[in-house]
Design a protein around this motif. Sequence first.
Motif, short mmCIF file in Angstrom:
data_model
loop_
_atom_site.label_atom_id
_atom_site.label_comp_id
_atom_site.label_asym_id
_atom_site.label_seq_id
_atom_site.Cartn_x
_atom_site.Cartn_y
_atom_site.Cartn_z
N ILE A 35 28.21 88.86 63.80
CA ILE A 35 27.73 89.10 62.44
C ILE A 35 27.94 90.57 62.10
CG2 ILE A 35 25.66 89.22 60.99
CD1 ILE A 35 24.49 86.95 62.66
N THR A 36 28.43 90.85 60.91
CA THR A 36 28.44 92.22 60.40
C THR A 36 28.01 92.19 58.94
OG1 THR A 36 30.70 92.38 59.50
CG2 THR A 36 30.44 92.70 61.88
N LEU A 37 27.12 93.08 58.58
CA LEU A 37 26.69 93.21 57.19
C LEU A 37 26.92 94.65 56.76
CD1 LEU A 37 25.40 92.06 54.63
CD2 LEU A 37 23.16 92.68 55.57
N HIS A 38 27.91 94.84 55.90
CA HIS A 38 28.24 96.15 55.34
C HIS A 38 28.61 97.17 56.42
CE1 HIS A 38 25.61 94.92 51.66
NE2 HIS A 38 26.82 94.41 51.61
N ALA A 39 29.39 96.71 57.43
CA ALA A 39 30.01 97.66 58.37
C ALA A 39 31.08 98.42 57.60
CB ALA A 39 30.61 96.92 59.56
N CYS A 40 30.97 99.74 57.60
CA CYS A 40 31.75 100.55 56.67
C CYS A 40 33.21 100.69 57.07
CB CYS A 40 31.11 101.93 56.55
SG CYS A 40 31.75 102.90 55.18
N ASP A 41 34.09 100.57 56.08
CA ASP A 41 35.52 100.83 56.21
C ASP A 41 36.12 100.09 57.43
OD1 ASP A 41 37.89 101.88 55.26
OD2 ASP A 41 37.62 103.83 56.19
N THR A 42 36.77 100.82 58.34
CA THR A 42 37.47 100.16 59.45
C THR A 42 36.52 99.65 60.54
OG1 THR A 42 37.81 102.30 60.56
CG2 THR A 42 39.55 101.53 59.08
N ALA A 43 35.23 99.95 60.45
CA ALA A 43 34.27 99.40 61.41
C ALA A 43 34.30 97.87 61.37
CB ALA A 43 32.86 99.91 61.12
N THR A 44 34.52 97.31 60.19
CA THR A 44 34.65 95.85 60.08
C THR A 44 35.86 95.37 60.87
OG1 THR A 44 33.56 95.74 57.92
CG2 THR A 44 35.06 93.94 58.48
N ASP A 45 36.95 96.10 60.83
CA ASP A 45 38.16 95.70 61.56
C ASP A 45 37.92 95.69 63.07
OD1 ASP A 45 40.16 95.50 59.33
OD2 ASP A 45 39.55 97.57 59.05
N TYR A 46 37.23 96.70 63.58
CA TYR A 46 36.95 96.74 65.01
C TYR A 46 35.99 95.62 65.41
CZ TYR A 46 39.40 101.18 65.49
OH TYR A 46 40.36 102.15 65.51
N ALA A 47 35.05 95.31 64.54
CA ALA A 47 34.14 94.19 64.82
C ALA A 47 34.91 92.87 64.89
CB ALA A 47 33.06 94.13 63.75
N LEU A 48 35.81 92.65 63.92
CA LEU A 48 36.61 91.43 63.92
C LEU A 48 37.54 91.38 65.14
CD1 LEU A 48 37.61 91.23 60.13
CD2 LEU A 48 35.77 89.99 61.30
N PHE A 49 38.11 92.52 65.49
CA PHE A 49 39.00 92.60 66.65
C PHE A 49 38.25 92.24 67.94
CE2 PHE A 49 40.99 95.29 70.04
CZ PHE A 49 42.20 94.60 70.12
N ASN A 50 37.05 92.78 68.11
CA ASN A 50 36.25 92.43 69.28
C ASN A 50 35.89 90.95 69.29
OD1 ASN A 50 36.09 94.88 70.70
ND2 ASN A 50 34.48 95.65 69.36
N ALA A 51 35.52 90.44 68.12
CA ALA A 51 35.16 89.01 68.03
C ALA A 51 36.33 88.13 68.45
CB ALA A 51 34.71 88.68 66.61
N ILE A 52 37.53 88.50 68.02
CA ILE A 52 38.73 87.74 68.40
C ILE A 52 38.95 87.82 69.90
CG2 ILE A 52 41.25 87.71 68.21
CD1 ILE A 52 40.84 88.70 65.28
N ASN A 53 38.82 89.02 70.47
CA ASN A 53 39.02 89.20 71.91
C ASN A 53 38.02 88.42 72.73
OD1 ASN A 53 41.24 90.85 71.63
ND2 ASN A 53 40.07 92.75 71.75
#
Length: 390
Positions: free
Chosen positions: A257-275
Amino acid sequence: MELHDSIAKIVLENPIRIVFSNKKNKDSEYEKIKINLTNLKNKEIYQVEKFTDKQVFHKNIEKEDLEETMISLMENFKQMSAISNEYNFDIRISKKGKVFFSKHEQKNKVNISSSHNKKKNYILQEGMIIPPLIDLGVFTKEGKVVNSKYDKFKQINRFVEIIDHEVKNIEKDYSKESENVLHILDFGCGKSYLTFIIYYYFTEIKEMNVKITGLDLKRDVIQNCNEVAEKYNYENLKFELGDINGFKYENNVDMVITLHACDTATDYALFNAINWNAKMIFSVPCCQHEINSTIKPNSLDIITKYGIIQERVSALFTDAIRANLLEAMGYKTQLLEFIDIEHSPKNILIRAVKSNISNEKKKRAIDEVEKIRAEFNFEQTLYSLLKERL
């Protein structure tokens, strides 16, 4: 897929009436089909009415079967309209098969539902004694919504509704009678109002086994959140200090879950979730500067001619690319309206569920990303992180 996404958006708003019309084939048996929300033995169900020239056939379906039923019925019609307590919806399919979808808020909201449904059926109902909502100032001690916090109340419920739509498929696997535990990670949890509500939803409403970890960069926030979790006796809710980029998590992760992770922080969260091969991802992005600062169109200079247009288009490009990359990584992905745009322009939620995506769809998703990058020459972090795997 566009049709499925449109129907999913309607189902999320708990439609009251649905009408299928303008049949595709003149020889089709049914002239029109209606679906109405009704109450049978104190249980909400949907009643399907199928109209021929001379007869009407009735069938009752469970609420969880509505989306599949709507998709199936739409195969025989060119048009569908629906209404909820807050919105009007329309779907129209052109001769070439293009899907046109519209959603409009009712200007004068009138509860047109049956007597059992005089207000929107929120999962977190006013009148419930929910400690986190009281401490956050959203509810009074009596469980009433504070007037100034009604938008926040709607936002919380919306996020829970979108999660609930997917969780219904797995809740039996993680019930308290089972030994299975659903592991959830909340990136950039901040003051964690949503984290506490999600924990309450899973443990008290759904009665499921969960372990939730909240992650944030602020030490004082993490300390305070752990103290609050201890106050509520939320034994399986923990908060840790850490950066989204490079965070190591030893357990399996089922939901991110991410709520308003700023800028590229969302990308790193999605990348970790995929991994981690997470089963489900629910992400509401925040400010998105990366594409806006690097975009250089080859020919479509009109996109960058006006600053406000460049900013908004860049944000939309960012989420469209994220959605395509998730699809390329094996996730059925939808971009949903999170809250009304009048309350916040940051109103897109990415919902991704691990699925059996065909190689053809994966390739098309990647090709679409490559084409838009070739035209606008921008950088995008999730693309860069996944590039070697695409």
